[in-house]
Design an enzyme around this catalytic site. Structure first.
Site, short mmCIF file in Angstrom:
data_model
loop_
_atom_site.label_atom_id
_atom_site.label_comp_id
_atom_site.label_asym_id
_atom_site.label_seq_id
_atom_site.Cartn_x
_atom_site.Cartn_y
_atom_site.Cartn_z
CD GLU A 153 1.16 -4.41 0.02
OE1 GLU A 153 0.73 -3.27 0.25
OE2 GLU A 153 2.36 -4.68 -0.10
CG ASP A 183 -2.99 -0.94 1.77
OD1 ASP A 183 -2.50 -0.41 2.78
OD2 ASP A 183 -2.48 -1.91 1.19
CG ASP A 210 2.15 -7.36 4.46
OD1 ASP A 210 2.72 -6.73 3.54
OD2 ASP A 210 1.49 -6.81 5.35
CE LYS A 218 5.71 -3.05 -0.34
NZ LYS A 218 4.65 -3.55 0.55
#
Lengths: 112, 169, 606
Positions: C182, C204, C26, C86
């Site tokens: 994810e 999420d 992850d 990210k």
């Protein structure tokens, strides 16, 4: 006099073999230890489920679990101990082999 | 592609299909050919898997939808639906759509929108039933083409209603 | 040594073909986590004693510093450390609204560049440093090196960011088996495949991204039905709101002042999430839970709206059709999020697995399923529509969003001018109607169309998305069969040339080492063969004819000579001669086994 077995099997290995045979989901007589003359530098062991006993097989009986040894492999496994080891990210069987002199880098083949 | 969507997914070429059976057939086939099953195989096999899996997705999409399934069936009967020759010429449909559009513009309460949505959904159900009858029993493909057009319009309206509902809430 | 497994009869794989091992990664905005699954179960691999590795990269004296050490370095040299990389990977420099570090090319429609010490770096390179660190740390613990992985990406990640993530992995020497989203990974971790058939919603909210995924469970197949979300909102935005509340002129503060205030704001948020009934204080700043709720209200309601839109997309009309709501991402610890979801669904959301670890656990399970086979299957969708520019700057959608992948869809286009002999194919991604509102993925030109009147040419454009969601586009003129195709590389991403240069640079230092290692391995193998052969010839020379013996001896002498002073370039020669010798002695080896077996059998019969 009890016949001397060609290999010894640790408790952990015997338990794991029993588990795997239970999980296989079809009747098996045991497992077969074989040998293959290919690999990066010589020979490598094979472990397979056995559906029947071949006439030349050497049979090691461990309280009901049969380990069949292919005649071609007998010489190589003679005197070894079959163990089951659990490492951090991997587990599997291994033969502690006093006959063995060299191994390839990957550990999959060996010489005698 | 040589095989039609009905054959690929093991369905008989009819409009009235069981969507659960369709979904089961699709999943069964996808289990076999999905690229995840070929991760350690040579790249040639991976490519085949990708093509097969893609085609299954396309077929499933076609048959699942009330409109594209009707179009696929017309293709099967070799009388394809051509949107260019089927633009709105039907005065009844034209009137219906203008009327609905006007209604939607006027709506301002949640309740009105909800009721309107229910009405449209009921009309869609009725049109789908009519489609079944025309495609499977009567084989009236001309009529089916008209119904496809009406269904396309109604589905679009339904999406707009839902969007308005979401924006207001 | 490698360990043996029991196989079905005749199914023992050839040596070196045993099932490979893969980890799940992850690669998060704030933290990165590595998971691993085997038949014993699934777990997080701790790195330097911790399950979470901060996704922070710094440079000190020209060396990369990763994770906790990078955060430590940030205290003294904030200008040399970067976090939330990210966020840079999912949009171009121009589109990044606010970032915790100076962006060198702020006005450009290109991949963002940042400066650490005196090095200018792009986010692909920075991400690859994190991945390399994780890979090396894991491999420190194992004998058989692991270089395969499943990496998770936000469901809403655009094409360009997926490509960038794969590029980063490649730079780090990792082979990506599959990119999975994810939320899907989280659902896998909750073992929903053994749960009741039906719909599941994954909410999420991470540091910098927000994802919603609707999954359907049936017959052991996990189907992603719809995805939604926003790549530019996250828990960091709440920190920003708090910081803004503390200091109205946040943007006028120095870079390090801003970072410090944001750090304090984050602490306030985390404290109040755990202790909603207490007052948080730090020097002149204080905050109550009520304040926090007010400051996060806008972001929470934006996310709930996103949930509603996703349900509409999926044509779900009854909220009660949703079996469970799964919470992922550290930011879901905020009580007001749980409450908002509970109010909307009239159901308590699932959060029994640590939201920071759940994604890596799912990735690990998928890595295991891919390398060892599974009776379950994951079917994913593409998060954003893909299309082509048509006349007047309009977009014609070719693959609508939420289409199941892999997929391949063809559409026919035509020319709009008499005698037009080329057609520009402009590929875009996004949901809006106009070209300038969507993200350009690439352009190419189909040349050599034979002269025809407008509208007569038939150009078939095929969009193909693979199972990772990566796109390639082919255009073919049907009457002549002229064809052009491209693998899409985002216009603001790294070009193939840039990627090649970076790969080369990363190899340059390693190249020497790798060559040396390969040579050593080859020599060890060769020496072993020679040793065995010497013993064998001593004992069983009689099994060979004179001609066979001579041939074997010539080749073994050749090999022995090679091994005396091997140079780096000799590696292939060593391998070649070793192979030769192996095949020459194969027959000899079998004769020896037969001899030994016969002898042993005779012995046992007596």
């Amino acid at each position: 006099m009890a016949k001397k077995t060609p290999i010894t099997v640790t408790q952990a290995a015997a338990d794991q073999i029993r588990n795997l045979l239970d999980q296989r989901g079809k009747p098996s007589v045991g497992i077969r230890v074989g040998i293959r003359t290919r690999g990066c530098s010589g020979h490598s062991y094979t472990l397979e489920y056995a559906d029947d006993i071949q006439p030349m097989d050497e049979v090691v009986d461990l309280n009901g679990v049969k380990i069949l040894i292919d005649p071609k492999a007998i010489l190589f496994v003679l005197g070894t101990e079959m163990d089951f080891v659990e490492e951090d990210l991997e587990n599997g069987f291994k033969f502690q082999n006093p006959n063995e002199k060299g191994r390839c880098g990957c550990g999959e083949s060996f010489h005698v | 592609m040589p095989v039609n969507a009905f054959e690929t997914l093991g369905m008989s070429p009819e409009y009235d299909i069981n969507l659960d059976t369709l979904s089961n057939h699709y999943l069964e086939r996808q289990r076999l050919v999905h690229p995840d099953r070929f991760i350690s195989k040579p790249s040639e096999e991976k490519l085949y898997a990708q093509q097969h899996s893609s085609y299954l997705n396309q077929c499933y999409q076609t048959l699942k939808d009330n409109i594209s399934r009707a179009e696929a069936l017309l293709d099967y009967h070799k009388t394809p639906f051509d949107s260019a020759e089927n633009t709105i010429q039907d005065p009844v449909l034209l009137h219906e759509s203008m009327d609905h559009r006007e209604k939607l513009m006027m709506m301002d309460t949640k309740e009105q929108l909800y009721n309107f949505k229910q009405d449209i959904e009921n009309i869609i159900k009725a049109v789908v039933l009519e489609m079944k009858n025309n495609l499977d029993a009567l084989k009236d493909f001309h009529k089916a083409k008209k119904l496809i057009l009406r269904l396309k319009y109604l589905e679009k309206l339904l999406t707009e209603i839902k969007q308005k509902e979401a924006a207001d809430s | 040594m490698s360990l043996l497994q029991i196989h079905e009869p005749g199914k023992t794989p050839q040596p070196h073909e045993e099932k490979s091992v893969a980890i799940g990664i992850d690669l998060g905005t704030t933290n990165s986590v590595v998971g691993f699954a085997d038949e014993k179960g699934v777990r997080i691999l701790s790195i330097d004693g911790h399950n979470l590795v901060p996704s922070a990269v710094g440079i000190k004296d020209k060396n990369f510093v990763i994770g906790k050490d990078a955060l430590k370095l940030r205290d003294s040299n904030p200008q040399d450390v970067i976090t939330s990389i990210k966020r840079l990977i999912s949009s171009s420099a121009k589109e990044i609204p606010y970032f915790n570090h100076k962006i060198e090319n702020k006005e450009q429609d290109a991949m963002a560049l940042v400066k650490l010490e005196d090095q200018i770096l792009n986010p692909v390179h920075l991400s690859s440093e994190i991945l390399k660190y994780l890979k090396n740390k894991v491999n420190d613990k194992v004998e058989n090196q692991i270089n395969q992985c499943v990496i998770t990406v936000p469901a809403y990640f655009p094409e360009s960011a997926r490509v960038a993530t794969k590029d980063a992995a490649k730079l780090a020497g990792l082979d990506v088996l599959r990119l999975i989203s994810e939320p899907t990974a989280a659902a896998l971790a909750y073992n929903l495949d053994e749960a009741k058939e039906g719909y599941y919603l994954v909410y999420d909210l991470g540091g910098g991204t927000f994802d919603i995924t609707l999954l359907k469970m049936s017959k052991g197949v996990f189907q992603v039905i719809a995805t939604g979300g926003n790549t530019s909102i996250g828990g960091d935005d709440i920190d920003f709101e708090i910081a803004h509340n503390f200091s109205q002129n946040l943007k006028d503060l120095s870079q390090s002042g801003q970072k410090k205030l944001l750090q304090i704001s984050k602490e306030a948020k985390e404290f109040l999430s755990q202790n909603p009934d207490r007052l948080w204080k730090n020097g002149k700043y204080k905050l109550s839970y009520n304040d926090l709720e007010k400051l996060s209200e806008k972001i929470v309601s934006t996310t709930i709206k996103g949930v509603k839109n996703t349900l509409i997309d999926a044509k779900i009309t009854e909220i009660s059709d949703i079996n469970e709501i799964i919470l992922v991402g550290g930011s879901t610890r905020l009580p007001s999020i749980k409450n908002a979801l509970k109010d909307y669904f009239s159901k308590e959301p699932l959060c029994s697995i640590n939201p920071d670890e759940v994604v890596a656990l799912g990735a690990a399970l998928q890595a295991r399923a891919l390398t060892h086979g599974s009776d379950k299957l994951l079917l994913d969708v593409t998060p954003l529509s893909l299309g082509l520019e048509t006349m007047g700057g309009m977009i014609e959608k070719v693959i609508p969003r939420n289409s199941a992948i892999p997929c391949s869809i063809a559409q026919e286009f035509t020319t709009y001018q008499d005698g037009q002999n080329a057609l520009s194919i402009h590929v875009l991604q996004g949901e809006r109607e106009m070209v300038d509102q969507c993200q350009s993925l690439g352009k190419f030109i189909l040349k050599g169309i034979p002269p025809m009147s407008a509208g007569m040419a038939r150009i078939l454009v095929t969009f193909t998305l693979d199972a990772d969601g990566l796109l390639s586009v082919t255009a073919r003129e049907k009457t002549t069969g002229i064809q052009q195709s491209i693998h899409i590389k985002p216009s603001y991403g790294l070009s193939h040339e840039q990627m090649a240069t970076m790969l080369k640079e990363s190899y340059e230092h390693a190249e020497e080492d790798v060559k040396q290692r390969l040579l050593t391995e080859a020599c060890v193998d060769a020496q072993q063969i020679l040793n065995v052969l010497t013993t064998a010839l001593e004992n069983d020379r009689d099994l060979l004819s004179e001609a066979e013996f001579d041939q074997i001896r010539t080749t073994s002498n050749e090999l022995a000579a090679l091994l005396e002073h091997p140079a780096l370039e000799d590696r292939n020669k060593v391998v070649g001669v070793t192979k030769n010798l192996e095949s020459l002695t194969q027959e000899f080896a079998e004769r020896r086994i037969n001899k030994a077996v016969n002898k042993a059998l005779k012995g046992s019969e007596i």
